[in-house]
Write a protein that holds these residues in place. Structure first.
Motif, PDB file in Angstrom:
ATOM      1  N   THR A 186       0.811  -1.218   0.000  1.00  0.00           N
ATOM      2  CA  THR A 186       0.000   0.000   0.000  1.00  0.00           C
ATOM      3  C   THR A 186       0.840   1.261   0.000  1.00  0.00           C
ATOM      4  O   THR A 186       0.478   2.259  -0.603  1.00  0.00           O
ATOM      5  CB  THR A 186      -0.934  -0.007   1.223  1.00  0.00           C
ATOM      6  N   ALA A 187       1.993   1.206   0.689  1.00  0.00           N
ATOM      7  CA  ALA A 187       2.806   2.422   0.794  1.00  0.00           C
ATOM      8  C   ALA A 187       3.759   2.571  -0.393  1.00  0.00           C
ATOM      9  O   ALA A 187       4.580   3.475  -0.404  1.00  0.00           O
ATOM     10  CB  ALA A 187       3.589   2.403   2.109  1.00  0.00           C
ATOM     11  N   LEU A 188       3.659   1.716  -1.383  1.00  0.00           N
ATOM     12  CA  LEU A 188       4.677   1.697  -2.438  1.00  0.00           C
ATOM     13  C   LEU A 188       4.135   2.152  -3.786  1.00  0.00           C
ATOM     14  O   LEU A 188       2.940   2.101  -4.041  1.00  0.00           O
ATOM     15  CB  LEU A 188       5.236   0.275  -2.574  1.00  0.00           C
ATOM     16  N   ASP A 189       5.043   2.566  -4.662  1.00  0.00           N
ATOM     17  CA  ASP A 189       4.666   2.903  -6.031  1.00  0.00           C
ATOM     18  C   ASP A 189       4.229   1.651  -6.793  1.00  0.00           C
ATOM     19  O   ASP A 189       4.643   0.541  -6.454  1.00  0.00           O
ATOM     20  CB  ASP A 189       5.882   3.500  -6.743  1.00  0.00           C
ATOM     21  N   VAL A 190       3.433   1.859  -7.848  1.00  0.00           N
ATOM     22  CA  VAL A 190       2.914   0.691  -8.578  1.00  0.00           C
ATOM     23  C   VAL A 190       4.003  -0.218  -9.123  1.00  0.00           C
ATOM     24  O   VAL A 190       3.866  -1.444  -9.082  1.00  0.00           O
ATOM     25  CB  VAL A 190       1.970   1.059  -9.747  1.00  0.00           C
ATOM     26  N   THR A 191       5.068   0.373  -9.650  1.00  0.00           N
ATOM     27  CA  THR A 191       6.101  -0.491 -10.241  1.00  0.00           C
ATOM     28  C   THR A 191       6.788  -1.311  -9.153  1.00  0.00           C
ATOM     29  O   THR A 191       7.085  -2.492  -9.355  1.00  0.00           O
ATOM     30  CB  THR A 191       7.152   0.347 -10.986  1.00  0.00           C
ATOM     31  N   ILE A 192       7.010  -0.688  -7.999  1.00  0.00           N
ATOM     32  CA  ILE A 192       7.606  -1.419  -6.876  1.00  0.00           C
ATOM     33  C   ILE A 192       6.612  -2.454  -6.359  1.00  0.00           C
ATOM     34  O   ILE A 192       6.976  -3.577  -6.012  1.00  0.00           O
ATOM     35  CB  ILE A 192       7.968  -0.451  -5.721  1.00  0.00           C
ATOM     36  N   GLN A 193       5.342  -2.054  -6.316  1.00  0.00           N
ATOM     37  CA  GLN A 193       4.300  -2.978  -5.877  1.00  0.00           C
ATOM     38  C   GLN A 193       4.336  -4.262  -6.696  1.00  0.00           C
ATOM     39  O   GLN A 193       4.312  -5.361  -6.143  1.00  0.00           O
ATOM     40  CB  GLN A 193       2.935  -2.317  -6.028  1.00  0.00           C
ATOM     41  N   ALA A 194       4.438  -4.116  -8.004  1.00  0.00           N
ATOM     42  CA  ALA A 194       4.461  -5.290  -8.872  1.00  0.00           C
ATOM     43  C   ALA A 194       5.663  -6.177  -8.532  1.00  0.00           C
ATOM     44  O   ALA A 194       5.541  -7.402  -8.457  1.00  0.00           O
ATOM     45  CB  ALA A 194       4.519  -4.848 -10.333  1.00  0.00           C
ATOM     46  N   GLN A 195       6.809  -5.536  -8.288  1.00  0.00           N
ATOM     47  CA  GLN A 195       8.005  -6.333  -7.962  1.00  0.00           C
ATOM     48  C   GLN A 195       7.844  -7.063  -6.638  1.00  0.00           C
ATOM     49  O   GLN A 195       8.217  -8.236  -6.503  1.00  0.00           O
ATOM     50  CB  GLN A 195       9.230  -5.410  -7.889  1.00  0.00           C
ATOM     51  N   ILE A 196       7.298  -6.371  -5.647  1.00  0.00           N
ATOM     52  CA  ILE A 196       7.126  -6.996  -4.325  1.00  0.00           C
ATOM     53  C   ILE A 196       6.162  -8.180  -4.421  1.00  0.00           C
ATOM     54  O   ILE A 196       6.383  -9.233  -3.832  1.00  0.00           O
ATOM     55  CB  ILE A 196       6.614  -5.951  -3.306  1.00  0.00           C
ATOM     56  N   LEU A 197       5.089  -8.004  -5.193  1.00  0.00           N
ATOM     57  CA  LEU A 197       4.140  -9.107  -5.346  1.00  0.00           C
ATOM     58  C   LEU A 197       4.815 -10.296  -6.031  1.00  0.00           C
ATOM     59  O   LEU A 197       4.567 -11.453  -5.672  1.00  0.00           O
ATOM     60  CB  LEU A 197       2.910  -8.650  -6.134  1.00  0.00           C
ATOM     61  N   ASP A 198       5.701 -10.009  -6.988  1.00  0.00           N
ATOM     62  CA  ASP A 198       6.460 -11.093  -7.628  1.00  0.00           C
ATOM     63  C   ASP A 198       7.295 -11.838  -6.600  1.00  0.00           C
ATOM     64  O   ASP A 198       7.329 -13.078  -6.583  1.00  0.00           O
ATOM     65  CB  ASP A 198       7.392 -10.530  -8.716  1.00  0.00           C
ATOM     66  N   VAL A 199       7.977 -11.082  -5.745  1.00  0.00           N
ATOM     67  CA  VAL A 199       8.812 -11.704  -4.710  1.00  0.00           C
ATOM     68  C   VAL A 199       7.958 -12.596  -3.818  1.00  0.00           C
ATOM     69  O   VAL A 199       8.309 -13.744  -3.531  1.00  0.00           O
ATOM     70  CB  VAL A 199       9.524 -10.626  -3.864  1.00  0.00           C
ATOM     71  N   LEU A 200       6.796 -12.059  -3.410  1.00  0.00           N
ATOM     72  CA  LEU A 200       5.901 -12.837  -2.551  1.00  0.00           C
ATOM     73  C   LEU A 200       5.513 -14.162  -3.206  1.00  0.00           C
ATOM     74  O   LEU A 200       5.546 -15.213  -2.587  1.00  0.00           O
ATOM     75  CB  LEU A 200       4.627 -12.038  -2.274  1.00  0.00           C
ATOM     76  N   ARG A 201       5.166 -14.080  -4.480  1.00  0.00           N
ATOM     77  CA  ARG A 201       4.747 -15.285  -5.190  1.00  0.00           C
ATOM     78  C   ARG A 201       5.898 -16.279  -5.283  1.00  0.00           C
ATOM     79  O   ARG A 201       5.710 -17.472  -5.108  1.00  0.00           O
ATOM     80  CB  ARG A 201       4.251 -14.909  -6.587  1.00  0.00           C
ATOM     81  N   ASP A 202       7.102 -15.746  -5.559  1.00  0.00           N
ATOM     82  CA  ASP A 202       8.259 -16.637  -5.688  1.00  0.00           C
ATOM     83  C   ASP A 202       8.565 -17.358  -4.380  1.00  0.00           C
ATOM     84  O   ASP A 202       8.797 -18.566  -4.376  1.00  0.00           O
ATOM     85  CB  ASP A 202       9.499 -15.841  -6.138  1.00  0.00           C
ATOM     86  N   ILE A 203       8.548 -16.609  -3.261  1.00  0.00           N
ATOM     87  CA  ILE A 203       8.895 -17.281  -2.002  1.00  0.00           C
ATOM     88  C   ILE A 203       7.809 -18.262  -1.602  1.00  0.00           C
ATOM     89  O   ILE A 203       8.089 -19.284  -1.005  1.00  0.00           O
ATOM     90  CB  ILE A 203       9.147 -16.279  -0.853  1.00  0.00           C
ATOM     91  N   GLN A 204       6.578 -17.963  -1.980  1.00  0.00           N
ATOM     92  CA  GLN A 204       5.500 -18.898  -1.673  1.00  0.00           C
ATOM     93  C   GLN A 204       5.737 -20.215  -2.402  1.00  0.00           C
ATOM     94  O   GLN A 204       5.612 -21.293  -1.823  1.00  0.00           O
ATOM     95  CB  GLN A 204       4.161 -18.284  -2.067  1.00  0.00           C
ATOM     96  N   LYS A 205       6.127 -20.118  -3.671  1.00  0.00           N
ATOM     97  CA  LYS A 205       6.386 -21.337  -4.460  1.00  0.00           C
ATOM     98  C   LYS A 205       7.559 -22.095  -3.868  1.00  0.00           C
ATOM     99  O   LYS A 205       7.536 -23.314  -3.720  1.00  0.00           O
ATOM    100  CB  LYS A 205       6.683 -20.955  -5.902  1.00  0.00           C
ATOM    101  N   GLU A 206       8.615 -21.349  -3.534  1.00  0.00           N
ATOM    102  CA  GLU A 206       9.825 -21.992  -3.068  1.00  0.00           C
ATOM    103  C   GLU A 206       9.633 -22.706  -1.733  1.00  0.00           C
ATOM    104  O   GLU A 206      10.149 -23.785  -1.513  1.00  0.00           O
ATOM    105  CB  GLU A 206      10.908 -20.931  -2.922  1.00  0.00           C
ATOM    106  N   ASN A 207       8.913 -22.052  -0.831  1.00  0.00           N
ATOM    107  CA  ASN A 207       8.790 -22.608   0.527  1.00  0.00           C
ATOM    108  C   ASN A 207       7.538 -23.446   0.712  1.00  0.00           C
ATOM    109  O   ASN A 207       7.278 -23.924   1.798  1.00  0.00           O
ATOM    110  CB  ASN A 207       8.760 -21.477   1.562  1.00  0.00           C
TER     111      ASN A 207
END
Lengths: 337, 321, 324
Positions: free
Chosen positions: A186-207
């Motif tokens: 919520t506190a982030l710019d859209v482009t950063i938001q997209a990157q953070i969501l990618d990270v979240l998805r990746d760690i979810q898959k990995e763990n």
């Protein structure tokens, strides 16, 4: 929906806050399951109780000011029976949490490395060097370009996006089964938001973790979630897969929210406005459909006395029977402030 | 880092110059002259006139100021009119007393205030917090000299536990060093404790609210969600972060101590700079007043300098590399 | 003639370093931007945090000291304070802020908050003033009993409408709206946006709509400027920007907007990653050797992009745009 992969089972959980000496429900009778390898989004507007649900699972409430009932079954343990010390074996180790404001969520006086390794101090027996290695590895995992440098920095020296990555690194440091992300972008710019969501998805898959993603942003939900629970006034009003909720929304609240979003084709129209306001905790009616006052054109007979969840498709549930008769009033532009 | 401190130090120079001019002019602006009343009232006005003249008191202010500054650099602050001895020696004899009292008061203040503030903040709203708050409010409401007078009356006269005047007893002053130190310490005990009781108030209230703020902060919530036990959260997150502004405040507290010393020393007839200051004012002893105000002023400037330096060291957010 | 003409506006903040605190460099928050706002339109200024969009907004209201460039209003450069006073500029141009709670004085009643600009500019009698405040409350859809309440007694959406009532009190020609809805819930956001459009229709107000939310901007704005690191990288109509974006930065912003279409999730992600890849790899094509945006090149009467001329023309023809 009882399957083997359910590792978090929230049964009939209510959390009440003390206001002027009396307890009022902020969330009431929540039932939810979280599975491994999925992102469950909890979506709703401010005051709907979605953050209260998160802090209830984390056991972050002051027992003197809150009353919690029900059962939170986490891999066979009812978290609500634990005392603070018992809870600490879960917090950070098996459940990680990501917060909304990455600046204030980090201690301004501690270096990043210390803040990440602190969680390992309590849940692992790693040596100092191993923890150092792990910190660098985690920072790399969440997409920080120069982990060595960042580890040595203080929070104020980092950008908002980097801070949020650090928060994620803390949350995943001990490979938790459950990650609760409360408005992580919520506190982030859209482009950063997209990157953070990618990270979240990746760690979810990995763990193979289960993630509870709490957000008010329907776009974020549609892009990220496997399943969605829509909350209104402390209750879940609709639950289903992302496809079910977005393609065939049933509850009037879900449909109203989607309709009040600015869309590609409605530039010259007025946006749909939901009438009235969310009732305050003290004024929450004990019976009846809590959304009924905001769709006054729907006859009272369409609502249930004590609305319960109804299955409209496998895995897709809606509260109250009013969804069957609900439609928007025709004069759409005339519903203004 | 050193650059910043050096620059901060250089800024002090014009401050000191302006301070010295102000001090000098204020002293000059005081009514009366140093001779009226202090010498034989039947003295010939002609003679007083003559004394004023040879002491340069009729010169324009800037000449007098310049004279004073030149002497200052030779360690010569002039002669006290009242005591007829060099101001430097006069003050040097008192400075030690004030320093010991101030140091002792400061140590006691922090020794009382830190645990009280942290304890009150940690147990906000509970009985111990309420007691501490009542104590701080009551102490805050009573003027400092009233506290001193009440303290002296109860512990000095009624119970007779502590001496009420001087910095050393007559018997001790001639005997061995152990007795000397013992007696000196005995004499600063009561003024020190009373000064500390008063000095704790601000620190306790400030620290208490810092702890309460920190308790509710997001980074403490993060720590809790890491599974850090409560006592470690206090130790690693809350205390350190709450003490930071207090540490930075320590420099400023020198100011408070010096102001306090004027009251304490007067009430206790304790022969320090504060008492000397008050006496000099009533005797219009210009040379002593100007010297003391200048010293107090410079100490205040050093206090703020210390605060700035401490803060820049302990807080990474304003640390300058 | 446009309502406001902003020409080569620069706002630089000095950076002081070294022992003597000398100015060694500057932060170029706004670094030479040019655009016009027409009467009665909503002009969108879009960018990420730190792009300089808020600084631009503040400069237009006169809250920011402008380093160079001009802002022309009624043929006068209002970057000079004397000119603003002479024109009663601050009566004609008002501002709405993002945080409605902190921008309303908590110790003042709504009546006094809304009446404040009236007291500054209009000097009405007490009764007339009250009448006008009641009118304004009615326009923003609040009851008369709001008069004697304090800001904290209202919800976020209501407070934002009070902020709007205050802004329209002096019948302004232009309102600078800096992230007016980004702190609001979806349903409340809809309320405020509808309402802003309504008073625009009724009073012919222009908006400079500053936002990072491209979805909201598409809904509100006819003309849009995309700002990146203090410079404009693309200017155009809604159609130009959303359907034929030319600059990689614009494309990247657009690709990052979350879509509510779940069925297109994978495709949308793939296209976002593809744009991101170009953005990372082709910096030198889209930015000059200092990493700054090029000057704007007109590719159609409405559409301009900050690229070297040949690249701009080439991209524009790929998009099938008419050459200027």
């Amino acid at each position: 929906m009882e399957t083997a992969s359910n590792f978090l089972n929230i049964k009939d959980v209510s959390t009440a806050f003390k206001i002027n000496g009396q307890f009022y429900d902020a969330i009431s009778h929540i039932n939810l399951q979280v599975h491994h390898d999925e992102i469950l989004a909890i979506v709703g507007e401010s005051g709907c109780g979605k953050s209260t649900l998160a802090t209830t699972i984390m056991g972050l409430h002051d027992p003197a000011e809150t009353k919690i009932s029900g059962e939170i079954d986490f891999e066979g343990t009812n978290l609500l029976n634990l005392d603070d010390d018992g809870y600490n074996d879960f917090r950070g180790a098996k459940i990680g949490m990501i917060f909304q404001d990455p600046l204030s969520a980090l201690n301004p006086l501690k270096r990043i490395e210390d803040q990440i390794s602190e969680v390992m101090d309590y849940h692992t027996s790693l040596s100092k060097e191993e923890k150092h290695e792990r910190v660098l590895q985690l920072l790399d995992e969440v997409g920080i370009v120069n982990p060595k440098r960042t580890a040595h920095q203080f929070p104020h020296e980092l950008s908002g996006g980097m801070r949020q990555r650090v928060i994620i690194a803390i949350a995943i440091a001990c490979k938790p089964d459950l990650i609760i992300a409360d408005e992580p972008t919520t506190a982030l710019d859209v482009t950063i938001q997209a990157q953070i969501l990618d990270v979240l998805r990746d760690i979810q898959k990995e763990n193979h973790a289960g993630i509870i993603l709490i957000t008010h942003d329907l776009g974020v939900v549609a892009e990220t979630a496997d399943r969605v629970a829509v909350m209104y006034a402390g209750q879940i009003v609709e639950e289903g897969t992302a496809e079910q909720v977005f393609n065939t929304p049933e509850h009037p609240y879900t449909r109203s929210l989607l309709r009040s979003m600015p869309q590609r084709d409605n530039e010259n129209d007025d946006l749909y406005v939901i009438k009235g306001n969310v009732p305050s905790l003290q004024k929450m009616p004990s019976t009846g459909d809590r959304f009924a006052p905001r769709i006054p054109w729907v006859p009272a007979s369409a609502h249930e006395e004590n609305p319960s969840m109804h299955e409209v498709a496998p895995g897709h549930e809606v509260r109250c029977t009013c969804y069957k008769e609900f439609s928007f009033p025709d004069e759409k532009g005339s519903v203004t402030v | 880092m050193w650059k910043t401190i050096l620059r901060r130090f250089l800024i002090m120079i014009p401050e000191v110059i302006i301070l010295s001019i102000l001090v000098f002019l204020l002293a000059k602006a005081m009514p009366g002259d140093p001779f009226t009343g202090s010498i034989n009232p039947k003295a010939d006005p002609q003679q007083i006139h003559h004394l004023m003249k040879i002491n340069g008191l009729y010169d324009p202010w800037y000449q007098q100021y310049w004279q004073w500054v030149v002497h200052l650099f030779h360690g010569n602050l002039g002669n006290s009119y009242q005591y007829q001895e060099p101001v430097t020696r006069l003050i040097a004899g008192r400075a030690g007393n004030t320093l010991w009292l101030a140091l002792f008061t400061m140590i006691l203040t922090y020794a009382f205030a830190l645990p009280m503030g942290v304890f009150a903040g940690r147990h906000e709203g509970k009985l111990p917090d309420t007691i501490i708050r009542v104590y701080t409010y009551v102490t805050y409401c009573i003027p400092f000299f009233v506290i001193l007078v009440i303290g002296i009356w109860i512990f000095g006269y009624v119970f007779g536990w502590f001496p009420t005047t001087g910095s050393i007893s007559a018997e001790a002053s001639g005997s061995g060093w152990l007795q000397t130190i013992g007696s000196r310490f005995y004499h600063i005990l009561l003024p020190g404790i009373l000064g500390a009781l008063f000095g704790t108030v601000n620190i306790v209230q400030y620290l208490r609210s810092e702890v309460i703020d920190a308790k509710g902060s997001d980074y403490v919530r993060t720590a809790r969600s890491k599974g850090v036990p409560s006592k470690d959260i206090y130790r690693h997150h809350i205390f350190r972060n709450s003490l930071l502004p207090i540490a930075a405040f320590a420099g400023y507290s020198i100011t408070g101590l010096l102001n306090g010393s004027i009251f304490t020393e007067t009430v206790f007839s304790y022969p320090g700079m504060g008492l000397l200051f008050v006496n000099s004012i009533s005797y219009r002893d210009y040379t002593v007043i100007t010297a003391l105000v200048l010293i107090y002023g410079i100490l205040n400037l050093i206090g703020t300098l210390l605060s700035d330096i401490i803060l820049s060291i302990v807080d990474p957010r304003i640390r300058i590399e | 003639m446009s309502l406001i003409e902003i020409k080569d506006l620069k706002v630089h903040y000095p950076i002081r370093t070294g022992f003597w605190n000398r100015i060694t460099d500057s932060v170029r928050a706004v670094d030479g931007i040019t655009f016009n706002i027409e009467a009665g339109e909503t002009y969108g200024l879009v960018g990420e945090s730190g792009s300089g969009k808020s600084t631009t907004g503040k400069s237009v209201v006169g809250l920011e000291k402008v380093t160079s460039g001009s802002i022309m209003y009624k043929g006068v450069d209002i970057t000079k304070k004397a000119n603003r006073t002479k024109l009663d500029y601050n009566q004609d141009v008002q501002m709405i802020f993002q945080d409605s709670l902190s921008s309303l004085n908590p110790r003042k009643r709504i009546e006094d908050i809304i009446a404040e600009p009236l007291r500054n500019f209009e000097h009405l009698s007490k009764d007339d003033e009250k009448l006008r405040v009641l009118q304004l409350l009615d326009i923003v859809g609040l009851d008369a009993d709001a008069l004697y309440k304090y800001p904290h007694q209202f919800s976020g959406g209501q407070r934002q409408r009070i902020g709007v009532a205050r802004a329209v009190a002096t019948n302004p020609k232009l309102i600078i709206a800096d992230e007016p809805v980004s702190a609001l819930d979806l349903s409340v956001q809809a309320q405020v946006l509808n309402f802003m459009k309504k008073i625009q229709r009724e009073f012919g107000i222009s908006y400079l709509f500053i936002s990072h939310d491209l979805g909201v901007v598409r809904h509100m704005c006819n003309n849009i400027a995309i700002m990146n690191r203090g410079r404009l990288v693309e200017i155009g109509t809604r159609e130009d920007i959303y359907n034929h974006p030319l600059h990689i930065y614009t494309k990247r912003l657009l690709a990052a907007i979350p879509e509510t279409n779940v069925n297109q999730r994978a495709a949308h992600r793939a296209s976002r990653l593809a744009v991101e890849k170009i953005y990372q790899e082709q910096q030198s094509k889209y930015y000059d050797e200092n990493g700054e945006a090029f000057p704007l090149i007109q590719v159609s009467p409405t559409h301009a992009v900050a690229l070297p001329e040949n690249i701009a023309k080439q991209l524009a023809s790929q998009e099938g745009e008419v050459q200027a």
